[in-house]
Design a protein around this motif. Structure first.
Motif, PDB file in Angstrom:
ATOM      1  N   MET A 165       0.831  -1.203   0.000  1.00  0.00           N
ATOM      2  CA  MET A 165       0.000   0.000   0.000  1.00  0.00           C
ATOM      3  C   MET A 165       0.868   1.256   0.000  1.00  0.00           C
ATOM      4  SD  MET A 165      -2.901  -1.106  -0.508  1.00  0.00           S
ATOM      5  CE  MET A 165      -3.903   0.379  -0.391  1.00  0.00           C
ATOM      6  N   GLY A 166       2.035   1.183   0.614  1.00  0.00           N
ATOM      7  CA  GLY A 166       2.870   2.386   0.701  1.00  0.00           C
ATOM      8  C   GLY A 166       4.084   2.398  -0.211  1.00  0.00           C
ATOM      9  N   LYS A 167       4.512   1.236  -0.665  1.00  0.00           N
ATOM     10  CA  LYS A 167       5.766   1.179  -1.416  1.00  0.00           C
ATOM     11  C   LYS A 167       5.639   0.367  -2.697  1.00  0.00           C
ATOM     12  CE  LYS A 167       8.945   1.761   2.465  1.00  0.00           C
ATOM     13  NZ  LYS A 167       9.995   1.135   3.282  1.00  0.00           N
ATOM     14  N   ALA A 168       6.566   0.631  -3.609  1.00  0.00           N
ATOM     15  CA  ALA A 168       6.653  -0.144  -4.841  1.00  0.00           C
ATOM     16  C   ALA A 168       8.135  -0.394  -5.075  1.00  0.00           C
ATOM     17  CB  ALA A 168       6.048   0.627  -6.007  1.00  0.00           C
ATOM     18  N   ALA A 169       8.521  -1.653  -5.255  1.00  0.00           N
ATOM     19  CA  ALA A 169       9.944  -1.981  -5.306  1.00  0.00           C
ATOM     20  C   ALA A 169      10.242  -2.934  -6.450  1.00  0.00           C
ATOM     21  CB  ALA A 169      10.374  -2.609  -3.975  1.00  0.00           C
ATOM     22  N   LEU A 170      11.402  -2.729  -7.064  1.00  0.00           N
ATOM     23  CA  LEU A 170      11.840  -3.602  -8.159  1.00  0.00           C
ATOM     24  C   LEU A 170      13.217  -4.169  -7.836  1.00  0.00           C
ATOM     25  CD1 LEU A 170      11.548  -4.470 -11.326  1.00  0.00           C
ATOM     26  CD2 LEU A 170      13.277  -2.702 -11.630  1.00  0.00           C
ATOM     27  N   TRP A 171      13.358  -5.478  -8.082  1.00  0.00           N
ATOM     28  CA  TRP A 171      14.662  -6.135  -7.962  1.00  0.00           C
ATOM     29  C   TRP A 171      15.123  -6.532  -9.354  1.00  0.00           C
ATOM     30  CZ3 TRP A 171      11.121  -6.034  -4.251  1.00  0.00           C
ATOM     31  CH2 TRP A 171      11.538  -5.937  -2.922  1.00  0.00           C
ATOM     32  N   THR A 172      16.322  -6.125  -9.711  1.00  0.00           N
ATOM     33  CA  THR A 172      16.874  -6.597 -10.976  1.00  0.00           C
ATOM     34  C   THR A 172      18.382  -6.703 -10.837  1.00  0.00           C
ATOM     35  OG1 THR A 172      16.867  -6.305 -13.387  1.00  0.00           O
ATOM     36  CG2 THR A 172      17.115  -4.316 -12.075  1.00  0.00           C
ATOM     37  N   ASP A 173      19.023  -7.403 -11.791  1.00  0.00           N
ATOM     38  CA  ASP A 173      20.462  -7.620 -11.644  1.00  0.00           C
ATOM     39  C   ASP A 173      21.272  -6.509 -12.305  1.00  0.00           C
ATOM     40  OD1 ASP A 173      21.363  -8.686 -14.432  1.00  0.00           O
ATOM     41  OD2 ASP A 173      19.542  -9.821 -13.955  1.00  0.00           O
ATOM     42  N   SER A 174      22.569  -6.527 -12.084  1.00  0.00           N
ATOM     43  CA  SER A 174      23.430  -5.384 -12.395  1.00  0.00           C
ATOM     44  C   SER A 174      23.377  -4.946 -13.858  1.00  0.00           C
ATOM     45  CB  SER A 174      24.874  -5.699 -12.008  1.00  0.00           C
ATOM     46  OG  SER A 174      25.329  -6.835 -12.717  1.00  0.00           O
ATOM     47  N   ARG A 175      23.110  -5.883 -14.782  1.00  0.00           N
ATOM     48  CA  ARG A 175      23.117  -5.457 -16.177  1.00  0.00           C
ATOM     49  C   ARG A 175      21.972  -4.501 -16.490  1.00  0.00           C
ATOM     50  NH1 ARG A 175      20.246 -10.593 -18.884  1.00  0.00           N
ATOM     51  NH2 ARG A 175      19.676 -11.510 -16.907  1.00  0.00           N
ATOM     52  N   TYR A 176      20.969  -4.416 -15.601  1.00  0.00           N
ATOM     53  CA  TYR A 176      19.802  -3.575 -15.871  1.00  0.00           C
ATOM     54  C   TYR A 176      19.680  -2.351 -14.963  1.00  0.00           C
ATOM     55  CZ  TYR A 176      18.029  -7.355 -18.795  1.00  0.00           C
ATOM     56  OH  TYR A 176      17.865  -8.304 -19.768  1.00  0.00           O
ATOM     57  N   TRP A 177      20.642  -2.135 -14.058  1.00  0.00           N
ATOM     58  CA  TRP A 177      20.463  -1.048 -13.092  1.00  0.00           C
ATOM     59  C   TRP A 177      20.302   0.313 -13.760  1.00  0.00           C
ATOM     60  CZ3 TRP A 177      24.874  -2.974  -9.334  1.00  0.00           C
ATOM     61  CH2 TRP A 177      24.394  -4.112  -8.654  1.00  0.00           C
ATOM     62  N   THR A 178      21.168   0.608 -14.717  1.00  0.00           N
ATOM     63  CA  THR A 178      21.088   1.918 -15.374  1.00  0.00           C
ATOM     64  C   THR A 178      19.771   2.069 -16.132  1.00  0.00           C
ATOM     65  OG1 THR A 178      23.475   1.884 -15.600  1.00  0.00           O
ATOM     66  CG2 THR A 178      22.286   3.486 -16.943  1.00  0.00           C
ATOM     67  N   GLN A 179      19.407   1.022 -16.835  1.00  0.00           N
ATOM     68  CA  GLN A 179      18.146   1.060 -17.589  1.00  0.00           C
ATOM     69  C   GLN A 179      16.968   1.318 -16.651  1.00  0.00           C
ATOM     70  OE1 GLN A 179      17.508  -2.417 -20.033  1.00  0.00           O
ATOM     71  NE2 GLN A 179      15.409  -1.822 -20.522  1.00  0.00           N
ATOM     72  N   ALA A 180      16.969   0.666 -15.498  1.00  0.00           N
ATOM     73  CA  ALA A 180      15.874   0.850 -14.543  1.00  0.00           C
ATOM     74  C   ALA A 180      15.841   2.291 -14.040  1.00  0.00           C
ATOM     75  CB  ALA A 180      16.020  -0.128 -13.380  1.00  0.00           C
ATOM     76  N   GLU A 181      17.002   2.882 -13.814  1.00  0.00           N
ATOM     77  CA  GLU A 181      17.068   4.277 -13.344  1.00  0.00           C
ATOM     78  C   GLU A 181      16.620   5.261 -14.428  1.00  0.00           C
ATOM     79  OE1 GLU A 181      17.516   5.109 -10.375  1.00  0.00           O
ATOM     80  OE2 GLU A 181      19.068   3.948  -9.346  1.00  0.00           O
ATOM     81  N   ARG A 182      16.692   4.851 -15.667  1.00  0.00           N
ATOM     82  CA  ARG A 182      16.235   5.705 -16.763  1.00  0.00           C
ATOM     83  C   ARG A 182      14.738   5.577 -17.007  1.00  0.00           C
ATOM     84  NH1 ARG A 182      19.473   7.278 -20.906  1.00  0.00           N
ATOM     85  NH2 ARG A 182      18.094   6.473 -22.523  1.00  0.00           N
ATOM     86  N   GLN A 183      14.185   4.394 -16.701  1.00  0.00           N
ATOM     87  CA  GLN A 183      12.800   4.125 -17.104  1.00  0.00           C
ATOM     88  C   GLN A 183      11.783   4.237 -15.972  1.00  0.00           C
ATOM     89  OE1 GLN A 183      13.382   0.207 -19.006  1.00  0.00           O
ATOM     90  NE2 GLN A 183      13.144   1.237 -20.986  1.00  0.00           N
ATOM     91  N   MET A 184      12.245   4.171 -14.718  1.00  0.00           N
ATOM     92  CA  MET A 184      11.277   4.203 -13.615  1.00  0.00           C
ATOM     93  C   MET A 184      11.164   5.616 -13.060  1.00  0.00           C
ATOM     94  SD  MET A 184      11.633   0.593 -11.624  1.00  0.00           S
ATOM     95  CE  MET A 184      13.086   1.037 -10.706  1.00  0.00           C
ATOM     96  N   ASP A 185       9.964   5.958 -12.594  1.00  0.00           N
ATOM     97  CA  ASP A 185       9.801   7.245 -11.921  1.00  0.00           C
ATOM     98  C   ASP A 185      10.040   7.035 -10.423  1.00  0.00           C
ATOM     99  OD1 ASP A 185       7.517   6.053 -10.946  1.00  0.00           O
ATOM    100  OD2 ASP A 185       6.113   7.384 -11.989  1.00  0.00           O
ATOM    101  N   CYS A 186       9.811   8.085  -9.645  1.00  0.00           N
ATOM    102  CA  CYS A 186      10.204   7.987  -8.240  1.00  0.00           C
ATOM    103  C   CYS A 186       9.157   7.288  -7.362  1.00  0.00           C
ATOM    104  CB  CYS A 186      10.592   9.364  -7.700  1.00  0.00           C
ATOM    105  SG  CYS A 186      12.171   9.919  -8.414  1.00  0.00           S
ATOM    106  N   ASN A 187       8.106   6.729  -7.977  1.00  0.00           N
ATOM    107  CA  ASN A 187       7.215   5.850  -7.212  1.00  0.00           C
ATOM    108  C   ASN A 187       7.933   4.560  -6.824  1.00  0.00           C
ATOM    109  OD1 ASN A 187       4.670   7.257  -7.224  1.00  0.00           O
ATOM    110  ND2 ASN A 187       4.560   6.851  -9.427  1.00  0.00           N
TER     111      ASN A 187
END
Ligand SMILES: *[C@@H]1O[C@H](CO)[C@@H](O)[C@H](O)[C@H]1NC(C)=O
Ligand SMILES: *[C@@H]1O[C@H](CO)[C@@H](O)[C@H](O)[C@H]1NC(C)=O
Ligand SMILES: *[C@@H]1O[C@H](CO)[C@@H](O)[C@H](O)[C@H]1NC(C)=O
Ligand SMILES: *[C@@H]1O[C@H](CO)[C@@H](O)[C@H](O)[C@H]1NC(C)=O
Ligand SMILES: *[C@@H]1O[C@H](CO)[C@@H](O)[C@H](O)[C@H]1NC(C)=O
Ligand SMILES: [Mn+2]
Length: 629
Positions: free
Chosen positions: A106-128
């Motif tokens: 209800m309060g948080k939204a979290a994603l786990w991914t491995d190192s090859r995708y960290w930059t991509q995730a930081e580019r594609q996800m908003d601050c939710n």
């Protein structure tokens, strides 16, 4: 001679002198990532605003009184690649990488991914979203979910193993994992959700099949009779199992010619769960040509699989499954005592051994594939020096060359086309927006494959058009030696791949180098490019005559370069001096290595002879066509 068209550099082992111009290597575009600690948060234009999606999902979560909901990135068949309408995790997070699990509370939204995708995730996800680079999902759940709280999941998106591991950990801490029949993301995805694919499902032409579907069904039925636990039925969940069994194909999944389906068959009936309107009347006839010997296929709608299995499982039956590809959603329908469980279903294990016709088909596809790859390498040799080629345009050209070969049906996976330091990243693929120029100053790695009606291919070559450093040459040569030594190994029948894979590493280990991925995997006849259960890992089954496997050692120098040399090999009977049942590999990939990167002084006479013989085979088997079709 036509051979000259292939250019001189990469393939003549002992004689070669090519010189090239040296344009400067271009830098990677600077990556624009989010920063949630500025005020207001900095959100790059590449990110998706997920506020409304999360609000809608949380309404569903609240209605069911869940404390958290898990969103994995699989489909109901544990497919390696998934169709767009199954990309739930990508839709809810904005992050489109192929690996990652999301959890929403209800309060948080979290994603786990491995190192090859960290930059991509930081580019594609908003601050939710919070990005978890490390750490365990269950550990996080225990801090976010109160004792007694409910954690929801879609049982059709969980393998039996992942369910068992979540369930054990949560139960031990007094939280409950709850199977939710309706996928909550689907409920809120709405009209934006891509449609379920509905292209025709077609039968392969007789020229491209190893045996009829009726023969395949008979073969599995006799395995059922021989099995001690006396299974009454076999249930198939993996899409390549059903496609293989009936010699049917379609295009629901990218890179894989499959269609959404399940199969349940016994000695007396065969049920195929699929959207029936996708089969033409000819195909229906093909499945019902001869109804003697209980060889008629009953078509039931895909959505009926739950009810149908439940009904069947209520009788006095024993259902044989492969646990690797069966979801918990199917598994929970069948009482435990009515299951005959193997890691791999009898179809998966039977499919792994190709009969002589299937072997001939796979070989033939590799000959044409080699022509396309060689054309590409020759083209690169001529065009890289001008500086006009980049990783992405190169990959597109290779796809085009493959497409011009007979029976071509697209790529078998997303091409890894990686120049310089990018080749050190596991599974790097360039995009239209983000790619690097190819340069005579850098090594270039291309790992690609094709789907053809007769076979699936996968090959990696690493090249350098300029002057490689001594270390680059040594690394390449040691990887090549590993490839050669495993390819020429003679070993006892039924040896497991795991026992021999060190031969591919020894030349690297000798000097304190290594690679951190598997050494190979099975491959199919117009099926999966990564076909289990063949390979060199502990989870693979023993090697047997008629199996195909890749052999793909590598070496990766972070921030600098990467080497991988991958061939596909057929397991054959070895001729040994003394009698006995021994096996050997016969390489069916027919693309030369890069002479420019081989330090011949490191090769033993046997290894050198092997390479020369391999080149001779290439000349004999893969004569290039003078013109593309
Ligand atoms: C690449 O980046 C480095 C460091 O930022 C810089 O010194 C160099 O000039 C750049 N090269 C090109 C071709 O832009
Ligand atoms: C985000 O912004 C803050 C405050 O301006 C800054 O200190 C921090 O280094 C930035 N983080 C990243 C990853 O750029
Ligand atoms: C995201 O969308 C929500 C709801 O539509 C809106 O209120 C919010 O301002 C948007 N956030 C950003 C950063 O644009
Ligand atoms: C909701 O779950 C909580 C535990 O998290 C429980 O105490 C409560 O009784 C539940 N309410 C309903 C309506 O199920
Ligand atoms: C079944 O296939 C038909 C024909 O391709 C298509 O029109 C229909 O939408 C499909 N139904 C489902 C539920 O996917
Ligand atoms: Mn491979």
């Amino acid at each position: 001679m036509a051979w000259a068209r292939w250019g001189c550099c990469p393939w003549l082992v002992l004689l070669c002198a090519c010189t090239w111009g040296r344009p400067k290597a271009a830098n990677l575009t600077r990556e624009d990532v989010r920063n949630c600690s500025t005020s207001p948060p900095y959100i790059p234009v590449t990110a998706v605003n997920t506020t409304e999606r999360l609000t809608a999902l949380r309404q569903q979560i609240q209605m069911l009184n869940l404390s958290a909901y898990i969103i994995p990135d699989t489909d109901a068949h544990m497919s390696e690649y998934i169709g767009d309408h199954d990309k739930r995790r990508a839709w809810i997070t904005g992050f489109t990488g192929s690996a990652g699990t999301a959890v929403v509370t209800m309060g948080k939204a979290a994603l786990w991914t491995d190192s090859r995708y960290w930059t991509q995730a930081e580019r594609q996800m908003d601050c939710n979203w919070e990005l978890h680079r490390e750490g365990n999902i269950v550990t996080w759940l225990l801090t976010e979910v109160p004792v007694g709280g409910l954690v929801g999941f879609d049982p059709f998106l969980f393998s039996i193993d992942s369910w068992e591991s979540y369930n054990a950990d949560l139960q031990a801490s007094d939280r409950q994992l709850v199977s939710i029949a309706d996928n909550l993301v689907d409920l809120v995805w709405g009209s934006e959700r891509p449609a379920v694919p509905s292209q025709p499902i077609y039968a392969l032409q007789e020229a491209f099949i190893g045996s009829t579907w009726q023969d395949k069904v008979s073969g599995i039925r006799s395995q059922m009779q021989q099995r001690r636990e006396a299974p009454t039925a076999v249930l198939l969940s993996a899409l390549d199992e059903t496609a293989w069994l009936f010699n049917l194909r379609s295009s629901d999944i990218p890179y894989n010619p499959f269609f959404y389906s399940y199969t349940l068959f016994t000695d007396s009936f065969i049920r195929l769960f699929v959207n029936k309107s996708r089969l033409s009347s000819e195909t229906l006839q093909y499945l019902n040509a001869d109804c003697t010997l209980h060889m008629c296929v009953q078509l039931e709608d895909y959505s009926q699989v739950r009810d149908s299995i439940k009904a069947y499982a209520s009788g006095d039956v024993r259902i044989w499954i492969g646990t690797s590809y069966t979801t918990y959603g199917i598994y929970e329908l069948i009482p435990k005592e009515k299951l005959v469980e193997d890691t791999y279903s009898p179809v998966m294990v039977t499919k792994a051994v190709k009969n002589s016709k299937e072997q001939a088909l796979l070989r033939a596809s590799h000959v044409r594939d080699a022509v396309a790859v060689i054309r590409y390498l020759v083209w690169l040799e001529k065009n890289v020096p001008s500086g006009a080629v980049d990783e992405f345009s190169g990959a597109e050209l290779l796809d085009k060359f493959r497409g011009e070969e007979e029976f071509s049906s697209g790529p078998s996976f997303e091409t890894i086309s990686a120049s310089g330091l990018n080749a050190a990243l596991a599974h790097y693929s360039p995009t239209k927006e983000l790619h690097r120029k190819l340069s005579s100053d850098e090594m270039y790695l291309v790992d690609s494959g094709g789907q053809y009606w007769d076979g699936t291919t996968d090959i990696t070559r690493t090249v350098h058009w300029g002057t490689p450093s001594a270390f680059q040459k040594e690394a390449y040569t040691r990887v090549l030696i590993g490839n050669i030594d495993l390819s020429r190994l003679v070993f006892p029948a039924a040896t497991s791949g795991r026992m021999v894979e060190a031969f591919a590493r020894k030349a690297l280990w000798d000097v304190g180098l290594n690679y951190y991925h598997g050494t190979g995997h099975g491959i199919g006849n117009f099926l999966c490019v990564h076909e289990w259960p063949v390979g060199f890992q502990s989870s693979n089954i023993a090697m047997a005559k008629g199996m195909f496997t890749s052999i793909e050692p590598g070496y990766y120098q972070d921030g600098e370069f990467g080497v991988r040399i991958e061939d596909i090999a057929l397991v054959v009977e070895a001729e040994t001096k003394y009698p006995g049942t021994y096996l050997a590999f016969e390489v069916v990939s027919l693309v030369p290595y890069d002479r420019n990167l081989i330090d011949v002084s490191l090769l033993s006479p046997e290894q050198l002879q092997y390479v020369n013989r391999y080149y001779q085979t290439i000349r004999e088997k893969a004569p290039p066509r003078t013109r593309p079709r």
